[in-house]
Enzyme design. Structure first.
Site, PDB file in Angstrom:
ATOM      1  N   ASP A 297      -5.630  -3.957  -4.863  1.00 21.29           N
ATOM      2  CA  ASP A 297      -6.069  -4.203  -3.493  1.00 21.29           C
ATOM      3  C   ASP A 297      -7.581  -4.375  -3.421  1.00 21.29           C
ATOM      4  O   ASP A 297      -8.084  -5.229  -2.680  1.00 21.29           O
ATOM      5  CB  ASP A 297      -5.595  -3.093  -2.560  1.00 21.29           C
TER       6      ASP A 297
ATOM      7  N   VAL B  45       1.616  -5.030   4.028  1.00 19.63           N
ATOM      8  CA  VAL B  45       1.217  -6.162   4.863  1.00 19.63           C
ATOM      9  C   VAL B  45       1.807  -7.418   4.244  1.00 19.63           C
ATOM     10  O   VAL B  45       1.643  -7.670   3.053  1.00 19.63           O
ATOM     11  CB  VAL B  45      -0.314  -6.284   4.950  1.00 19.63           C
TER      12      VAL B  45
ATOM     13  N   GLY C  35       0.826  -1.190   0.000  1.00 15.18           N
ATOM     14  CA  GLY C  35       0.000   0.000   0.000  1.00 15.18           C
ATOM     15  C   GLY C  35       0.864   1.245   0.000  1.00 15.18           C
ATOM     16  O   GLY C  35       2.093   1.176   0.124  1.00 15.18           O
TER      17      GLY C  35
ATOM     18  N   GLY D 142      -7.950  -0.751  -8.575  1.00 18.12           N
ATOM     19  CA  GLY D 142      -6.729  -1.091  -7.838  1.00 18.12           C
ATOM     20  C   GLY D 142      -6.676  -2.563  -7.475  1.00 18.12           C
ATOM     21  O   GLY D 142      -7.706  -3.176  -7.154  1.00 18.12           O
TER      22      GLY D 142
ATOM     23  N   ASP E 277     -12.244  -0.523   3.019  1.00 15.43           N
ATOM     24  CA  ASP E 277     -10.798  -0.701   3.220  1.00 15.43           C
ATOM     25  C   ASP E 277     -10.229   0.641   3.668  1.00 15.43           C
ATOM     26  O   ASP E 277     -10.237   1.619   2.921  1.00 15.43           O
ATOM     27  CB  ASP E 277     -10.130  -1.178   1.934  1.00 15.43           C
TER      28      ASP E 277
END
Length: 254
Positions: free
Chosen positions: A109, A13, A8, A107, A129
């Site tokens: 994510d 993570v 990110g 994206g 998120d």
């Protein structure tokens, strides 16, 4: 065992998964100018601290919204762990239909969140998120990703407030004792955190009105655990949603 990494803008993570079991999850800072050897050292440290030997890792997968860092971390994993690395992007099988104007703009994510969401929870579904930006993604009853909302993240708003004012300090994201603050720090905590919670409640309500039905609502991301408890809406907190999604995508694309 699979090494899963989500890159990110603020944090990375990384975790290891064995089937559906998450062995560990760690969060590190995103450093755009770090080298592959620096990231390899960080990965080594995370594995060592969690008693995971690199020989146990059979593959790796990365999702990233920071293109500058993606190739560096991919090289770091290949250098230290010595496995092939899959990167979430065009051509990867997801199992969901992305029904927005330009699917390529979505994206990675958010793709990973959606893949995990439809696997774990009933649809229709709203996924929140909370990272550098706060996003709300909507998956309809037919498991189609139909769109969402992007707004300023809580940390970004707080940083801007402190930077643009002379007397307001930076604050920690601690749950306020009450809404009505009696000092500057408490007033800021209350204003920033409750406004974020009320925003989420309000947007979810309007999304459901637009869809014409109630949704399952799931939240993830670094700041979700600080904000979601303040929401009035019933929201499921799932800190491991991205890692679960990465594992699903890895298995779909073997």
């Amino acid at each position: 065992m699979i090494l899963a990494i989500d890159i990110g803008n603020t944090n990375i993570v990384l975790g290891c998964l064995d089937g559906k079991k998450i062995i560990f999850r760690e969060r590190i800072s995103t450093k755009q100018w770090a080298t592959d050897i620096e990231y390899a050292s960080t990965i080594k440290m995370a594995l060592d601290m969690n008693d995971v030997k690199r020989e146990y890792i059979e593959g790796a997968i990365i999702s990233s919204v920071v293109p500058l860092v993606t190739a560096v971390i991919k090289k770091a994993v290949e250098k230290y762990v010595g496995v092939d690395v899959k990167v979430v992007g065009p051509g990867i099988k997801t199992g969901i239909s992305i029904m927005i104007d330009n699917p390529a703009q979505l994206g990675s994510d958010l793709v990973v969140d959606a893949v995990a969401g439809v696997s774990e929870y009933p649809v229709p579904l709203i996924i929140i998120d909370m990272g550098t930006a706060t996003t709300l993604s909507v998956i309809d009853k037919n498991r189609n990703y139909i769109g969402g909302v992007i707004t300023t993240g809580v940390a970004v708003s707080t940083e801007a407030l402190a930077n643009r004012t002379s007397q307001l300090p930076r604050i920690a994201f601690e749950i306020p004792r009450k809404v009505i603050g009696s000092n500057t720090v408490d007033c800021m905590k209350s204003g920033i955190m409750y406004s974020a919670a009320c925003s989420i409640d309000g947007i979810v309500e309007r999304m459901e009105e637009e869809l014409g039905e109630k949704c399952t609502v799931v939240a993830t991301g670094g700041l979700a655990s600080s904000i979601i408890p303040l929401c009035k809406r019933d929201i499921i907190l799932d800190d491991d949603l991205l890692l679960k999604g990465l594992m699903i995508l890895y298995n779909k694309n073997k």
